[in-house]
Design an enzyme around this catalytic site. Structure first.
Site, mmCIF file in Angstrom:
data_model
loop_
_atom_site.group_PDB
_atom_site.id
_atom_site.type_symbol
_atom_site.label_atom_id
_atom_site.label_comp_id
_atom_site.label_asym_id
_atom_site.label_seq_id
_atom_site.Cartn_x
_atom_site.Cartn_y
_atom_site.Cartn_z
ATOM 1 N N HIS A 81 2.325 -15.254 35.317
ATOM 2 C CA HIS A 81 2.294 -15.962 36.597
ATOM 3 C C HIS A 81 3.649 -15.796 37.291
ATOM 4 C CE1 HIS A 81 -1.510 -18.182 36.240
ATOM 5 N NE2 HIS A 81 -1.271 -18.113 34.933
ATOM 6 N N CYS A 109 -3.009 -13.051 36.545
ATOM 7 C CA CYS A 109 -3.626 -13.668 35.365
ATOM 8 C C CYS A 109 -5.113 -13.300 35.280
ATOM 9 C CB CYS A 109 -3.383 -15.177 35.353
ATOM 10 S SG CYS A 109 -3.730 -15.942 33.747
ATOM 11 N N GLU A 149 4.487 -16.814 40.144
ATOM 12 C CA GLU A 149 4.789 -18.054 40.863
ATOM 13 C C GLU A 149 5.364 -19.132 39.951
ATOM 14 O OE1 GLU A 149 0.648 -18.882 39.332
ATOM 15 O OE2 GLU A 149 1.801 -17.105 39.914
#
Length: 193
Positions: free
Chosen positions: A175, A77, A177
């Site tokens: 992202h 990001c 994650e």
């Protein structure tokens, strides 16, 4: 394997650490240059505003260290955006790893882009086993235009770089994650490099 998440005060580092734990690895959080240099894999996160994040990097001397790293580095990001030459956000000079300037979405689309979108034109070992047009999770108002370092694209009003790669440096605008099974697979691919 030693995995370091660079902790410079501008990242959602705990969610990345937990995602790595779910894959069966341990990561340490550090802003210590020696510890970072000794890592096998480095994750360079970023959340927040670009100019204040760059100030934090400079305060710790990491703005000079990161571009010199020789092991695989994954910017996420804002981390990816700071690896570019420049970002319009806060009129901020970046680390100059990726030869592209980050710009703001125009007013034809809702800003920030928040939520799920598709990735396409996948062209990196980062995406081994990932199908075209899989969904990933994004939260951003600025983007990197398509460049020679682009290894994945997304369409949101315009087509832009969702991932960049140059030598040992990788960057994802999304992202991983927070991108469910697809994101976990991408993180795993990075850790296996």
């Amino acid at each position: 394997m030693k995995i370091v998440i660079i902790n410079y005060g501008a990242g959602n580092i705990q969610s990345i650490k937990f995602a790595i734990q779910r894959l069966g690895y341990e990561a340490i959080l550090s802003n210590n240059p020696e510890e970072i240099k000794a890592a096998d894999k480095i994750i360079f996160p970023g959340v927040g505003e670009a100019s204040s994040a760059m100030h934090k990097l400079k305060d710790s001397g990491l703005d000079r260290l990161v571009p010199e790293l020789e092991q695989p580095v994954l910017g996420i990001c804002l981390g990816m955006q700071l690896m570019c030459n420049y970002t319009e956000e806060g009129n901020t000079k970046g680390l100059g790893i990726f030869d592209v300037n980050v710009v703001r979405f125009d007013n034809h689309v809702k800003v920030p882009q928040i939520g799920w979108n598709q990735i396409e034109s996948l062209d990196s070992p980062l995406f081994d086993g990932i199908l075209e047009n899989e969904y990933i999770y994004l939260v951003h108002s600025y983007y990197a235009p398509v460049t020679k370092d682009t290894v994945a694209k997304t369409h949101y009003g315009i087509t832009y770089s969702t991932a960049l790669q140059k030598d040992n440096f990788y960057g994802t605008q999304f992202h991983p994650e927070k991108s469910s099974v697809v994101g976990e697979k991408i993180l795993k691919n990075f850790l296996k490099m």
